[in-house]
Write a protein that holds these residues in place. Structure first.
Motif, short mmCIF file in Angstrom:
data_model
loop_
_atom_site.label_atom_id
_atom_site.label_comp_id
_atom_site.label_asym_id
_atom_site.label_seq_id
_atom_site.Cartn_x
_atom_site.Cartn_y
_atom_site.Cartn_z
N LEU A 127 61.32 42.51 63.33
CA LEU A 127 61.17 42.18 61.92
C LEU A 127 62.14 42.98 61.05
N CYS A 130 63.93 41.08 58.50
CA CYS A 130 63.10 40.30 57.59
C CYS A 130 62.82 41.08 56.31
N CYS A 139 63.26 35.76 56.95
CA CYS A 139 63.86 36.25 58.18
C CYS A 139 65.07 35.38 58.52
N LYS A 256 55.29 39.73 64.14
CA LYS A 256 55.69 38.35 64.38
C LYS A 256 55.10 37.90 65.70
N ILE A 262 53.53 34.89 61.41
CA ILE A 262 53.55 36.34 61.18
C ILE A 262 52.20 36.72 60.60
N SER A 275 55.75 29.76 59.09
CA SER A 275 57.12 29.33 58.89
C SER A 275 57.17 27.98 58.20
#
Length: 278
Positions: A127, A130, A139, A256, A262, A275
């Motif tokens: 991550l 991100c 991300c 994640k 996540i 997502s």
């Protein structure tokens, strides 16, 4: 009690029957060190505290425990005990979030032989590119969006029907694999009935299974009963999009799980990010 509060509370009252609760009255007898004794003083003197249970409190590093109780202790005029000398050298620090070391992600299988502390570091690297921006986690080319509670009008027409049940697959995998898979099923099912802002953390999910030493069939049945309760109450009660305006304080509170999901938590609250590509 309004509909929103009743929906939230009744679910957790039901969950409390799944695991023993350490109450303020017997907390001091359960305390193993000075920080835990101070924790017990706080929950005894301040019944409106928002601290985690003693069992969840113990899952944190000493540094995180101090941060959790610092504000409440100050309000009550209580002092934190002195820090342990070289406590970091005495033994490896446990990850701040239990679910980071337990919930299976799409990391290589060789992680089994890694120390627990390495798991968190590996996830942090995954991550590291991100950026957390409250309701979004960006991300590279993928954006993850915070999930909230949704009105019934936006749900699939069978979401709240008797056909939608929450049952975990009872395969021959280890308990860890079983809980990992079951937790992801639980998250998916909570999304389906529009309760994205009302999920429990993997830490609590794992605790409910292990503390009661339930077999898998009993565990699945109890969660299905809870799910039926949530569906029934959501059909007849209003619900807020979010219960508060808090967000993860840092990307370090997040993991994640896969390319779609996540999950973040700070022990007291869980956040689900999905997502936008899925």
């Amino acid at each position: 009690m309004n509909g929103v509060t009743k929906l939230c509370c009744s679910a957790f009252i039901y969950l409390s029957t799944l695991s023993p609760i350490v109450s303020a009255s017997n907390c001091d007898n359960q305390a193993d060190n000075e920080l835990e004794k101070l924790y017990c003083q706080i929950i005894t003197q301040n019944t409106k505290h928002q601290l985690p249970s003693l069992l969840d409190f113990r899952k944190n590093t000493e540094q995180m425990q101090r941060l959790l109780i610092k504000r409440d202790a100050k309000k009550l005029g209580l002092s934190l005990p002195a820090k342990k000398q070289d406590s970091s050298k005495a033994k490896p620090a446990r990850p701040q979030r239990e679910n980071q070391s337990s919930l299976t992600t799409n990391q290589p299988k060789s992680r089994k032989t890694e120390p627990k502390g390495e798991v968190q570091n590996t996830n942090s690297r995954r991550l590291s590119s991100c950026r957390l921006n409250k309701a979004y986690i960006n991300c590279a080319t993928t954006r993850f969006t915070l999930q909230t509670n949704k009105p019934n009008s936006s749900l699939h027409n069978t979401a709240l029907s008797a056909a939608n049940t929450l049952l975990f697959s009872n395969n021959k995998n280890s308990d860890t694999q079983y809980l990992n898979q079951s937790y992801l099923t639980y998250i998916d099912k909570m999304m389906l009935i529009g309760l994205g802002d009302s999920t429990m953390s993997y830490t609590k999910f794992h605790k409910l299974f292990t503390q009661n030493k339930q077999n898998r069939h009993q565990f699945s049945q109890r969660f299905n009963e809870l799910y039926e309760l949530l569906k029934k109450e959501k059909q007849s009660m209003a619900i807020r999009t979010r219960y508060n305006d808090q967000y993860p304080a840092s990307i370090k509170q997040c993991m994640k799980v896969n390319n779609k999901l996540i999950i973040c938590d700070n022990v007291q609250q869980n956040w689900i990010y999905i997502s936008s590509k899925h």
